[in-house]
Design a protein around this motif. Structure first.
Motif, short mmCIF file in Angstrom:
data_model
loop_
_atom_site.label_atom_id
_atom_site.label_comp_id
_atom_site.label_asym_id
_atom_site.label_seq_id
_atom_site.Cartn_x
_atom_site.Cartn_y
_atom_site.Cartn_z
N ASN A 442 42.62 36.61 34.20
CA ASN A 442 41.48 37.11 33.41
C ASN A 442 41.05 36.12 32.34
OD1 ASN A 442 41.17 39.48 34.85
ND2 ASN A 442 42.58 40.64 33.54
N ARG A 445 38.89 33.78 34.21
CA ARG A 445 37.66 34.47 34.62
C ARG A 445 36.76 34.80 33.43
NH1 ARG A 445 39.80 38.41 37.72
NH2 ARG A 445 39.40 37.45 39.74
N ASP A 448 33.16 33.89 33.68
CA ASP A 448 32.37 34.52 34.73
C ASP A 448 33.16 35.71 35.27
OD1 ASP A 448 30.75 35.29 36.79
OD2 ASP A 448 30.91 33.42 37.94
N ARG A 449 32.84 36.89 34.78
CA ARG A 449 33.59 38.08 35.14
C ARG A 449 33.46 38.43 36.63
NH1 ARG A 449 37.79 39.53 32.15
NH2 ARG A 449 37.32 39.72 29.94
N SER A 450 32.41 37.92 37.28
CA SER A 450 32.20 38.24 38.69
C SER A 450 32.93 37.27 39.63
CB SER A 450 30.70 38.21 39.01
OG SER A 450 30.17 36.90 38.81
N ALA A 451 33.64 36.28 39.07
CA ALA A 451 34.32 35.28 39.90
C ALA A 451 35.40 35.92 40.76
CB ALA A 451 34.93 34.20 39.01
N THR A 452 35.48 35.48 42.01
CA THR A 452 36.51 35.99 42.92
C THR A 452 37.84 35.29 42.63
OG1 THR A 452 36.04 34.32 44.59
CG2 THR A 452 34.76 36.37 44.68
N GLN A 455 37.72 31.70 43.62
CA GLN A 455 37.03 30.85 42.64
C GLN A 455 37.92 30.58 41.42
OE1 GLN A 455 33.56 33.44 42.34
NE2 GLN A 455 32.26 31.82 43.19
#
Length: 478
Positions: A442, A445, A448-452, A455
């Motif tokens: 986290n 991330r 970019d909170r939407s990163a998989t 990624q």
């Protein structure tokens, strides 16, 4: 930049301004508190009435009618009921207003912090912001919920009592008032010290520094141990604690003698009342009629200490609250970073045009600097420590606004680029690291909170830390 629209009021007026629409509720709460304090004094006067009846009847109960005892008893019960109802409603109104004020105040502070330039956070310790957001706001909540109504009651009770006592006998009332006036004079000497505000500020500054050092010491413990810097880090930690202790001692020492004399006189009503009451009683023409008055002064006059002492304690608490409010205004009235107009650069050459900047007025960290970094090129800034290299990088990200000149990306002034877009255009690696209290995954991330997860792993591999993370006990979930 723009400034907060709040007027620059100070002290209690500023606190009431922060209360906003809750002021009406607080006024009603304080009024009910005053009424409850008046009702609380009624039993003393009904006791005086009963004592007068007993003395005038020479304690012959057969000569006393039921009404003579029943009426004072009924008034006492009614006053107790009024006191309970008013105190309950006053407390409920004050508490609900306090919770609403603190909720709105913390929302305002968080909203304001989001609009401040990043340089504010590099110049301000985490402990300082934590103290404002948590401790200072908590003190304001306690002050509004409890102390504000207590102040109203503490002021009203002695005023009502003294007015009544002056109506009963002005001579004994002056005797009751004398030690209070002497103690107030001594307290005034203490409060009028020219260095009082400086002592309070010094103590608050020392407390903020200590809390900031504690937070940084705990967060950086792993790094401190890795580089074997425990001793030097602890010395700073110990030094800030010592500074706070010395500030508290200095404040206490400055007020020791006046406050000791204040408390000595403050509770001395009986010491003054006893000889004065006996002397006036011996000279009274109506001994039996004046005796209940003397009893009343012994009973009520000596009880003035508690409400006035509460009022004085509230004054001391108010000083701390006012200092906390002024520190909140350090955030609420701070200059915000202006939001860009939406202009987007078409290419990414960076140019500094006659840029100057000062952290402190009169001392320029960057002085009329001009240069261009072409898109696709690699530019290195070389210079001695303190030469302004990091400052230029921070100015590019608008951690601070330039004092003079401007910085352009692709020909567009960075002040015209929305802040969110600017942070996507410019990447910055800090000299100091900070990890949120969360998993490694986290933390990566965060940008970019939407990163998989793929990624996240790719970003870690590009940064060369994937293998280090995998050696941790729980890997990315550590």
């Amino acid at each position: 930049m723009k400034k907060d629209s709040a007027q620059r009021k100070t002290g209690f007026a500023r606190l009431m301004e922060l209360a906003g629409q809750k002021r009406r509720k607080l006024i009603v709460a304080c009024s009910l508190s005053v009424l409850s304090s008046a009702a609380r004094m009624v039993p003393f006067f009904t006791i005086y009435s009963v004592i007068s009846i007993l003395i005038m009847s020479r304690f012959d109960l057969s000569a006393i009618s039921r009404a003579q005892i029943g009426v004072p008893a009924g008034i006492t019960l009614a006053s107790a009921l009024v006191y309970g109802i008013c105190a309950y409603i006053s407390s409920a109104l004050a508490h609900t207003a306090a919770y609403d004020v603190i909720y709105e105040l913390r929302i305002r502070l968080m909203d304001k912090l989001a609009k401040l330039p990043s340089g504010y956070f590099t110049a301000t310790t985490q402990g300082s912001i934590k103290k404002i957001m948590s401790d200072d706001t908590e003190q304001i909540e306690v002050f509004i919920a409890h102390h504000l109504c207590d102040i109203a009651a503490a002021v009203a009770t002695p005023v009502f009592t003294l007015l009544y006592l002056f109506c009963m006998d002005w001579r004994l009332a002056l005797v009751v008032l004398l030690p209070i006036l002497i103690s107030f004079l001594l307290l005034g000497i203490c409060l009028a010290r020219p260095d009082k505000a400086a002592l309070q500020t010094e103590m608050h500054d020392a407390q903020e520094a200590m809390q900031g050092t504690i937070v940084e010491y705990i967060h950086g413990m792993a790094v401190i141990k890795i580089f074997n810097r425990s001793l030097s880090a602890f010395r700073r930690y110990e030094g800030d604690i010592t500074r706070f202790v010395n500030a508290v001692k200095k404040t206490a020492k400055a007020n020791a003698w006046p406050m000791a004399a204040y408390y000595a006189f403050f509770g001395a009503q009986l010491l003054f009342l006893l000889p004065a009451g006996v002397l006036l009683l011996l000279r009274a023409e109506d001994y039996a009629g004046f005796l209940p008055v003397v009893f009343l002064f012994f009973l009520v006059g000596s009880g003035l200490k508690e409400p006035i002492e509460n009022m004085m304690q509230m004054v001391i608490v108010s000083g701390k609250i006012i200092e906390g409010v002024s520190r909140m205004d350090g955030i609420l009235l701070a200059e915000e970073i202006s939001e860009g107009t939406g202009a987007a650069p078409q290419e990414y050459s960076v140019s500094f045009e006659d840029v100057s900047f000062s952290y402190v007025d009169g001392v320029k960290a960057v002085d009329h600097v001009s240069f261009t970094m072409r898109q696709g090129s690699v530019t290195g800034l070389v210079g001695p420590s303190g030469g302004g290299k990091s400052t230029l990088a921070r100015l590019l990200l608008r951690f601070y606004e330039t004092g003079e000149g401007c910085i352009r990306i692709g020909g567009v002034d960075i002040r015209d680029i929305p802040q969110e877009q600017l942070t996507h255009i410019v990447s910055y690696v800090f000299q100091e690291n900070f990890l949120f209290h969360d998993t490694v995954e986290n933390n990566i991330r965060m940008g970019d909170r939407s990163a998989t997860m793929e990624q996240v792993r790719e970003a870690a591999e590009n940064a060369g830390i994937h293998d280090v993370i995998m050696r941790l006990p729980r890997g990315y979930q550590m």
